[in-house]
Design a protein around this motif. Sequence first.
Motif, PDB file in Angstrom:
ATOM      1  N   LEU A   1       0.841  -1.197   0.000  1.00 32.35           N
ATOM      2  CA  LEU A   1       0.000   0.000   0.000  1.00 32.35           C
ATOM      3  C   LEU A   1       0.876   1.246   0.000  1.00 32.35           C
TER       4      LEU A   1
ATOM      5  N   ALA B   1      -1.965   6.226  -0.783  1.00 28.14           N
ATOM      6  CA  ALA B   1      -3.208   5.527  -0.430  1.00 28.14           C
ATOM      7  C   ALA B   1      -3.458   5.593   1.069  1.00 28.14           C
ATOM      8  N   ASP B   2      -2.391   5.464   1.852  1.00 30.30           N
ATOM      9  CA  ASP B   2      -2.534   5.583   3.309  1.00 30.30           C
ATOM     10  C   ASP B   2      -3.094   6.948   3.678  1.00 30.30           C
TER      11      ASP B   2
ATOM     12  N   GLU C   1     -13.029   5.687  -1.506  1.00 28.65           N
ATOM     13  CA  GLU C   1     -11.600   5.384  -1.552  1.00 28.65           C
ATOM     14  C   GLU C   1     -11.373   3.872  -1.606  1.00 28.65           C
TER      15      GLU C   1
ATOM     16  N   ILE D   1      -9.748   1.888  -4.922  1.00 32.04           N
ATOM     17  CA  ILE D   1      -8.546   1.061  -4.800  1.00 32.04           C
ATOM     18  C   ILE D   1      -8.854  -0.363  -5.254  1.00 32.04           C
TER      19      ILE D   1
ATOM     20  N   SER E   1      -6.881   0.195  -8.462  1.00 34.23           N
ATOM     21  CA  SER E   1      -5.563   0.252  -7.808  1.00 34.23           C
ATOM     22  C   SER E   1      -5.017   1.674  -7.757  1.00 34.23           C
ATOM     23  N   ARG E   2      -5.910   2.604  -7.544  1.00 35.62           N
ATOM     24  CA  ARG E   2      -5.499   4.000  -7.392  1.00 35.62           C
ATOM     25  C   ARG E   2      -6.456   4.692  -6.423  1.00 35.62           C
ATOM     26  N   THR E   3      -6.032   5.848  -5.924  1.00 34.47           N
ATOM     27  CA  THR E   3      -6.882   6.628  -5.033  1.00 34.47           C
ATOM     28  C   THR E   3      -7.864   7.471  -5.840  1.00 34.47           C
TER      29      THR E   3
ATOM     30  N   ALA F   1      -2.172   3.232  -5.813  1.00 32.47           N
ATOM     31  CA  ALA F   1      -2.491   2.735  -4.481  1.00 32.47           C
ATOM     32  C   ALA F   1      -1.476   1.717  -3.982  1.00 32.47           C
TER      33      ALA F   1
ATOM     34  N   SER G   1      -4.056  -5.682  -5.179  1.00 31.99           N
ATOM     35  CA  SER G   1      -5.448  -5.298  -4.917  1.00 31.99           C
ATOM     36  C   SER G   1      -6.310  -6.515  -4.586  1.00 31.99           C
TER      37      SER G   1
END
Length: 418
Positions: free
Chosen positions: A112, A116-117, A145, A149, A153-155, A161, A174
């Motif tokens: 991660l 993304a965090d 969110e 993800i 696989s992205r914000t 992500a 993911s």
Amino acid sequence: MTWWKTVAVLSCTVASVLAGSAQAVAAPPRPGAHCPQLDSALPWHGDNRARLQRMIDERGSCAGRSGARPVAVFDWDNTVIKNDITDATLAWALQHDKILQPRSWLATSKWLSPAADRALTAACGTAVPAGRPLPTSRNTACADEIMEIREKSRTMGGAAAFTGEWNHRRTEPSYGWIPSLFAGHTPQALTAFARLARAEQLRAPVGAKQTVGTHTIAGYIRYYPQQRDLIRTLKAARFEVYVVSASAEAIAEAWSDGVGLDRAHTIGIRSQTRHGRLTAELLGCGGDPAALPYIDGKRCVVNQEIFQVKGAAAWEQQDSTRRIALGAGDADTDVTFVGDATGAHLALNRNKTELMCRAYDNADGRWLPNPMFLDPLPAKSGPYPCSTAGAVRADGSRGPLRRADGAVVADQADRAHG
């Protein structure tokens, strides 16, 4: 493993040099004469039903074979059913506040990204203590969110992500992230969530959509009658039939009984448990702790869990006595284990390049490309780029797809479509 051959009934006088008497040898049943039969009323593409029936006749109980029972393995999502049980379960969980606040979002995946965090922390907040339910049914930003993800696989802001390095033929971060989101629940609770989602999805009309946060996704699932019938027929012919899914195993177990398969024959992503509860740590395969049932990882899981091949050897194609007779899948995630089958490779066409290149190349004459049974895709525009980008490499790039002898697979036209 001994195979019966059809022989005529003979009666003959043994020559005097053998000092014998006339013997009558009874032939075994003609393959297909009394074998479990696929339902002829269910439509299949081309001669696929006849070819599957022939494989069942030749490999199943009425062939008179001795030794281990033949094995058939099916992917689940969009192979046995239409649509995706992980999406359905995650959507239900977000709508019913079943995701627990993690102690840290970074603990949910080793890949991660910091972006993304930050996005998850900002959207989901820090007011809810770790281990308590996040109010995702009301907090649209948090649900969004998580869904973004999962899907891309992205914000929501467009940042990657997942970052770092992983073997793209063994792992998809993911995919592994979703089981980790259910850390803190028991496996039984996750199966119960999936059963509630299943009830909703099966009640919804075909074509239904649902909204999670601001994301619109499929809102229905259907079992394919053809696949139910195929699994029924295989079991009647004494095949051992398994599901191997890239969904969490506890989720897949909520669905597989709908085609007559029990927990022992349902394999998915497995999480480590602590004090009876799921953790964010996953169980790998073949000595690789990061491996999932994903592309080559599905071969590893089949070899390890079904044929009891342990350690690094589980990554290798086994000899014919330790391989499946039938493999069925719909995506590149399935191509390796489906290709390992010795009797038939059933490929549901969702326009996935590596799988369909293998299916249309048909190197061993046993590939059965078939349109999806519900809402099949139209013909792909242009050929599959098998010769240049047919294979997913371990680093995530794409390159030429090759046969076992090293020859490059030629580009293939789409021939099994709606």
